[in-house]
Design an enzyme around this catalytic site. Structure first.
Site, PDB file in Angstrom:
ATOM      1  CB  SER A 169      -4.057  41.354   1.330  1.00 59.83           C
ATOM      2  OG  SER A 169      -4.262  39.999   1.219  1.00 59.83           O
ATOM      3  CE1 TYR A 182      -8.440  42.136  -1.862  1.00 58.20           C
ATOM      4  CE2 TYR A 182      -6.894  40.223  -1.709  1.00 58.20           C
ATOM      5  CZ  TYR A 182      -7.567  41.043  -1.049  1.00 58.20           C
ATOM      6  OH  TYR A 182      -7.668  41.247   0.263  1.00 58.20           O
TER       7      TYR A 182
END
Length: 277
Positions: A169, A182
Protein backbone atom coordinates in the site's frame (compact mmCIF):
# COMPACT_ATOMS: atom_id res chain seq x y z
CA UNK A 1 -9.19 4.92 -29.20
CA UNK A 2 -11.18 7.86 -27.72
CA UNK A 3 -9.82 9.57 -24.60
CA UNK A 4 -11.06 8.34 -21.24
CA UNK A 5 -13.70 10.55 -19.64
CA UNK A 6 -13.54 11.00 -15.87
CA UNK A 7 -16.81 9.93 -14.23
CA UNK A 8 -18.21 9.00 -10.84
CA UNK A 9 -17.10 9.82 -7.30
CA UNK A 10 -13.68 11.38 -7.22
CA UNK A 11 -13.65 11.27 -11.04
CA UNK A 12 -12.90 7.56 -11.29
CA UNK A 13 -11.90 6.12 -14.66
CA UNK A 14 -13.52 2.70 -14.98
CA UNK A 15 -12.37 1.03 -18.16
CA UNK A 16 -10.82 -2.43 -18.58
CA UNK A 17 -7.18 -2.71 -19.62
CA UNK A 18 -6.67 -3.23 -23.33
CA UNK A 19 -3.23 -4.84 -23.08
CA UNK A 20 -3.12 -8.49 -24.12
CA UNK A 21 -0.62 -11.05 -22.88
CA UNK A 22 -0.54 -13.98 -25.32
CA UNK A 23 1.51 -16.12 -22.94
CA UNK A 24 -1.19 -16.14 -20.25
CA UNK A 25 -3.94 -18.48 -21.55
CA UNK A 26 -3.67 -21.86 -19.86
CA UNK A 27 -1.66 -20.56 -16.90
CA UNK A 28 -2.87 -21.13 -13.33
CA UNK A 29 -3.22 -18.48 -10.64
CA UNK A 30 -4.13 -18.54 -6.95
CA UNK A 31 -5.73 -15.38 -5.54
CA UNK A 32 -6.36 -14.95 -1.81
CA UNK A 33 -9.22 -12.80 -0.53
CA UNK A 34 -10.96 -13.31 -3.86
CA UNK A 35 -14.60 -13.30 -2.74
CA UNK A 36 -15.04 -9.56 -3.13
CA UNK A 37 -13.28 -6.26 -3.77
CA UNK A 38 -9.92 -6.24 -5.51
CA UNK A 39 -9.53 -10.00 -5.17
CA UNK A 40 -12.68 -10.63 -7.20
CA UNK A 41 -11.51 -8.08 -9.79
CA UNK A 42 -8.16 -9.83 -10.03
CA UNK A 43 -9.83 -13.22 -10.50
CA UNK A 44 -12.06 -11.82 -13.24
CA UNK A 45 -9.20 -10.02 -14.98
CA UNK A 46 -7.06 -13.15 -15.03
CA UNK A 47 -9.85 -15.49 -16.13
CA UNK A 48 -10.79 -13.10 -18.93
CA UNK A 49 -7.28 -13.65 -20.28
CA UNK A 50 -7.56 -17.42 -20.20
CA UNK A 51 -5.91 -17.98 -16.82
CA UNK A 52 -7.42 -20.64 -14.55
CA UNK A 53 -7.97 -19.22 -11.07
CA UNK A 54 -8.27 -20.81 -7.64
CA UNK A 55 -9.79 -18.22 -5.34
CA UNK A 56 -9.45 -18.57 -1.59
CA UNK A 57 -11.40 -16.64 1.03
CA UNK A 58 -12.33 -16.85 4.72
CA UNK A 59 -15.98 -16.52 3.65
CA UNK A 60 -16.27 -19.78 1.73
CA UNK A 61 -19.92 -19.22 0.79
CA UNK A 62 -19.18 -15.78 -0.64
CA UNK A 63 -16.19 -17.21 -2.52
CA UNK A 64 -18.38 -19.88 -4.11
CA UNK A 65 -21.03 -17.32 -5.04
CA UNK A 66 -18.42 -15.02 -6.59
CA UNK A 67 -16.88 -17.87 -8.58
CA UNK A 68 -20.33 -18.83 -9.91
CA UNK A 69 -21.19 -15.23 -10.80
CA UNK A 70 -17.88 -14.70 -12.57
CA UNK A 71 -18.28 -17.94 -14.53
CA UNK A 72 -21.68 -16.80 -15.81
CA UNK A 73 -20.36 -13.33 -16.67
CA UNK A 74 -17.32 -14.74 -18.48
CA UNK A 75 -19.46 -17.15 -20.48
CA UNK A 76 -21.55 -14.23 -21.71
CA UNK A 77 -18.59 -11.96 -22.39
CA UNK A 78 -17.03 -11.66 -25.82
CA UNK A 79 -13.31 -12.30 -25.28
CA UNK A 80 -10.56 -13.23 -27.70
CA UNK A 81 -9.17 -16.02 -25.54
CA UNK A 82 -11.26 -18.81 -24.08
CA UNK A 83 -11.85 -17.72 -20.46
CA UNK A 84 -10.21 -19.62 -17.65
CA UNK A 85 -12.09 -21.60 -15.03
CA UNK A 86 -12.57 -20.18 -11.54
CA UNK A 87 -12.52 -22.58 -8.59
CA UNK A 88 -13.58 -21.56 -5.08
CA UNK A 89 -11.89 -22.69 -1.88
CA UNK A 90 -12.01 -21.85 1.83
CA UNK A 91 -8.94 -20.12 3.24
CA UNK A 92 -7.91 -18.63 6.56
CA UNK A 93 -4.73 -16.75 5.64
CA UNK A 94 -3.51 -16.80 9.23
CA UNK A 95 -3.11 -20.59 9.03
CA UNK A 96 -0.06 -21.84 7.12
CA UNK A 97 -1.73 -25.21 6.58
CA UNK A 98 -4.65 -23.53 4.78
CA UNK A 99 -2.24 -22.07 2.22
CA UNK A 100 -0.72 -25.50 1.70
CA UNK A 101 -4.20 -26.94 1.14
CA UNK A 102 -5.05 -24.10 -1.27
CA UNK A 103 -1.89 -24.75 -3.26
CA UNK A 104 -2.69 -28.44 -3.39
CA UNK A 105 -6.19 -27.62 -4.63
CA UNK A 106 -4.63 -25.74 -7.55
CA UNK A 107 -2.35 -28.70 -8.31
CA UNK A 108 -5.23 -31.17 -8.09
CA UNK A 109 -7.47 -29.06 -10.35
CA UNK A 110 -4.97 -27.78 -12.90
CA UNK A 111 -1.66 -29.54 -12.35
CA UNK A 112 0.47 -26.46 -11.74
CA UNK A 113 0.79 -22.99 -10.17
CA UNK A 114 2.20 -20.17 -12.27
CA UNK A 115 0.97 -17.13 -10.36
CA UNK A 116 0.16 -16.49 -6.70
CA UNK A 117 -1.51 -13.25 -5.58
CA UNK A 118 -1.44 -12.48 -1.85
CA UNK A 119 -4.38 -10.10 -1.84
CA UNK A 120 -6.24 -10.81 1.43
CA UNK A 121 -5.95 -8.10 4.06
CA UNK A 122 -7.72 -6.06 6.72
CA UNK A 123 -7.90 -2.27 7.22
CA UNK A 124 -8.39 -1.54 10.95
CA UNK A 125 -8.83 1.91 12.43
CA UNK A 126 -7.64 3.04 15.87
CA UNK A 127 -5.58 5.95 17.08
CA UNK A 128 -2.33 4.94 18.73
CA UNK A 129 -3.56 5.06 22.36
CA UNK A 130 -6.50 2.85 21.43
CA UNK A 131 -4.69 0.10 19.51
CA UNK A 132 -5.35 -3.10 21.42
CA UNK A 133 -3.03 -6.10 21.58
CA UNK A 134 -5.69 -8.08 19.70
CA UNK A 135 -5.87 -5.50 16.91
CA UNK A 136 -2.14 -5.31 16.26
CA UNK A 137 -1.81 -9.10 16.46
CA UNK A 138 -4.67 -9.73 14.04
CA UNK A 139 -3.46 -7.06 11.61
CA UNK A 140 0.07 -8.42 11.46
CA UNK A 141 -1.24 -11.99 11.31
CA UNK A 142 -3.53 -11.36 8.34
CA UNK A 143 -1.55 -8.73 6.45
CA UNK A 144 2.00 -9.98 7.00
CA UNK A 145 1.95 -13.63 8.07
CA UNK A 146 -0.71 -14.28 5.43
CA UNK A 147 1.71 -13.04 2.75
CA UNK A 148 4.61 -15.10 4.10
CA UNK A 149 2.56 -18.30 4.39
CA UNK A 150 1.18 -17.81 0.87
CA UNK A 151 4.63 -17.26 -0.58
CA UNK A 152 5.96 -20.34 1.20
CA UNK A 153 3.16 -22.56 -0.12
CA UNK A 154 3.50 -21.16 -3.62
CA UNK A 155 7.29 -21.35 -3.85
CA UNK A 156 7.30 -25.02 -2.79
CA UNK A 157 5.24 -25.88 -5.87
CA UNK A 158 6.28 -23.33 -8.50
CA UNK A 159 8.60 -23.79 -11.46
CA UNK A 160 11.16 -21.24 -12.69
CA UNK A 161 9.43 -18.38 -14.49
CA UNK A 162 6.57 -18.19 -12.00
CA UNK A 163 5.58 -15.00 -10.20
CA UNK A 164 4.19 -13.90 -6.85
CA UNK A 165 2.51 -10.53 -6.30
CA UNK A 166 1.75 -9.15 -2.84
CA UNK A 167 -0.59 -6.32 -1.92
CA UNK A 168 1.31 -3.57 -0.13
CA UNK A 169 0.00 0.00 0.00
CA UNK A 170 1.06 3.61 -0.35
CA UNK A 171 0.50 3.52 3.42
CA UNK A 172 3.80 1.65 3.63
CA UNK A 173 5.55 4.98 3.03
CA UNK A 174 2.89 7.52 4.09
CA UNK A 175 1.49 7.83 7.59
CA UNK A 176 -2.28 8.03 7.99
CA UNK A 177 -3.76 9.02 11.34
CA UNK A 178 -5.68 6.20 12.95
CA UNK A 179 -4.05 3.58 10.74
CA UNK A 180 -0.80 2.87 12.60
CA UNK A 181 -1.43 -0.89 12.73
CA UNK A 182 -2.34 -1.00 9.04
CA UNK A 183 0.52 1.24 7.88
CA UNK A 184 3.12 -0.72 9.82
CA UNK A 185 1.80 -4.00 8.43
CA UNK A 186 2.01 -2.75 4.85
CA UNK A 187 5.55 -1.43 5.42
CA UNK A 188 6.39 -4.95 6.54
CA UNK A 189 4.81 -6.38 3.37
CA UNK A 190 6.91 -4.08 1.19
CA UNK A 191 10.12 -5.15 2.93
CA UNK A 192 9.08 -8.80 3.01
CA UNK A 193 8.56 -8.60 -0.74
CA UNK A 194 12.19 -7.57 -1.17
CA UNK A 195 13.37 -10.41 1.06
CA UNK A 196 11.26 -12.97 -0.81
CA UNK A 197 12.56 -11.70 -4.14
CA UNK A 198 16.17 -12.14 -3.04
CA UNK A 199 15.67 -15.61 -1.57
CA UNK A 200 13.37 -17.01 -4.25
CA UNK A 201 15.41 -15.62 -7.12
CA UNK A 202 17.56 -18.75 -7.03
CA UNK A 203 14.44 -20.71 -7.99
CA UNK A 204 13.65 -18.38 -10.86
CA UNK A 205 10.58 -17.03 -9.04
CA UNK A 206 9.87 -13.30 -9.23
CA UNK A 207 8.22 -11.51 -6.29
CA UNK A 208 6.78 -8.00 -6.53
CA UNK A 209 4.17 -5.92 -4.76
CA UNK A 210 1.47 -3.44 -5.73
CA UNK A 211 1.09 -0.35 -3.54
CA UNK A 212 -2.35 1.19 -4.19
CA UNK A 213 -3.42 4.60 -3.01
CA UNK A 214 -7.05 5.71 -2.97
CA UNK A 215 -8.91 3.14 -5.09
CA UNK A 216 -12.66 2.96 -5.70
CA UNK A 217 -13.47 -0.05 -3.51
CA UNK A 218 -15.51 -0.70 -0.37
CA UNK A 219 -12.35 -0.02 1.65
CA UNK A 220 -12.44 3.65 0.55
CA UNK A 221 -16.23 4.08 0.57
CA UNK A 222 -16.01 5.97 3.85
CA UNK A 223 -13.96 8.76 2.30
CA UNK A 224 -16.04 8.94 -0.88
CA UNK A 225 -19.15 9.48 1.23
CA UNK A 226 -17.54 12.35 3.16
CA UNK A 227 -17.25 15.34 0.81
CA UNK A 228 -14.74 17.37 2.90
CA UNK A 229 -12.57 14.29 3.49
CA UNK A 230 -12.70 13.42 -0.21
CA UNK A 231 -11.69 16.94 -1.23
CA UNK A 232 -8.77 16.87 1.22
CA UNK A 233 -7.69 13.43 -0.04
CA UNK A 234 -7.79 14.48 -3.69
CA UNK A 235 -5.70 17.56 -2.91
CA UNK A 236 -2.94 15.11 -1.94
CA UNK A 237 -3.21 13.22 -5.25
CA UNK A 238 -1.38 14.93 -8.15
CA UNK A 239 -3.83 13.40 -10.64
CA UNK A 240 -6.73 14.68 -8.48
CA UNK A 241 -8.92 11.62 -8.73
CA UNK A 242 -9.48 8.25 -7.12
CA UNK A 243 -8.08 5.25 -8.94
CA UNK A 244 -10.17 2.38 -10.24
CA UNK A 245 -9.81 -1.36 -9.58
CA UNK A 246 -9.26 -1.79 -13.32
CA UNK A 247 -6.12 0.34 -13.08
CA UNK A 248 -4.77 -1.81 -10.24
CA UNK A 249 -5.61 -4.99 -12.17
CA UNK A 250 -3.67 -3.65 -15.16
CA UNK A 251 -0.56 -3.42 -13.01
CA UNK A 252 -1.14 -6.91 -11.62
CA UNK A 253 -1.31 -8.35 -15.14
CA UNK A 254 1.91 -6.57 -16.07
CA UNK A 255 3.76 -7.86 -13.00
CA UNK A 256 2.62 -11.44 -13.66
CA UNK A 257 3.35 -11.32 -17.37
CA UNK A 258 6.53 -11.91 -19.34
CA UNK A 259 6.63 -8.15 -19.97
CA UNK A 260 8.08 -7.78 -16.45
CA UNK A 261 10.30 -10.87 -16.51
CA UNK A 262 13.33 -8.85 -15.29
CA UNK A 263 11.41 -7.05 -12.55
CA UNK A 264 11.56 -8.47 -9.02
CA UNK A 265 11.68 -7.10 -5.47
CA UNK A 266 9.77 -3.98 -6.50
CA UNK A 267 6.68 -2.31 -5.01
CA UNK A 268 4.89 -0.56 -7.84
CA UNK A 269 2.76 2.35 -6.63
CA UNK A 270 -0.70 2.81 -8.17
CA UNK A 271 -1.57 5.99 -6.31
CA UNK A 272 -1.85 8.89 -8.72
CA UNK A 273 1.45 10.19 -7.33
CA UNK A 274 0.17 10.72 -3.78
CA UNK A 275 3.27 9.16 -2.18
CA UNK A 276 5.26 12.23 -3.31
CA UNK A 277 2.98 14.83 -1.73
Amino acid sequence: MPPLAPTGPGRVLHQPATARYPEMPGKVAVVTGAARGMGARFAAGLATRGVHVVGGDLDAAAMTATADELAVALAAESVEDKPGRIVASALDVTRAEDHVALAQRAIDEFGRIDFWVNNAGIFPYAEVPDITPEQIRSTLSVNVEGVLFGAQAAAARMEPGSAIVNMASVSAVRVRKGRAAYCSSKAAVAHLTESLAVELGDQGIRVNAIAPGYIDTEMTRWIQDDAPALAKALDAVPLHRIGSPEEVCSVLLFLLSDSSRYVTGHSLAVDGGSRHV
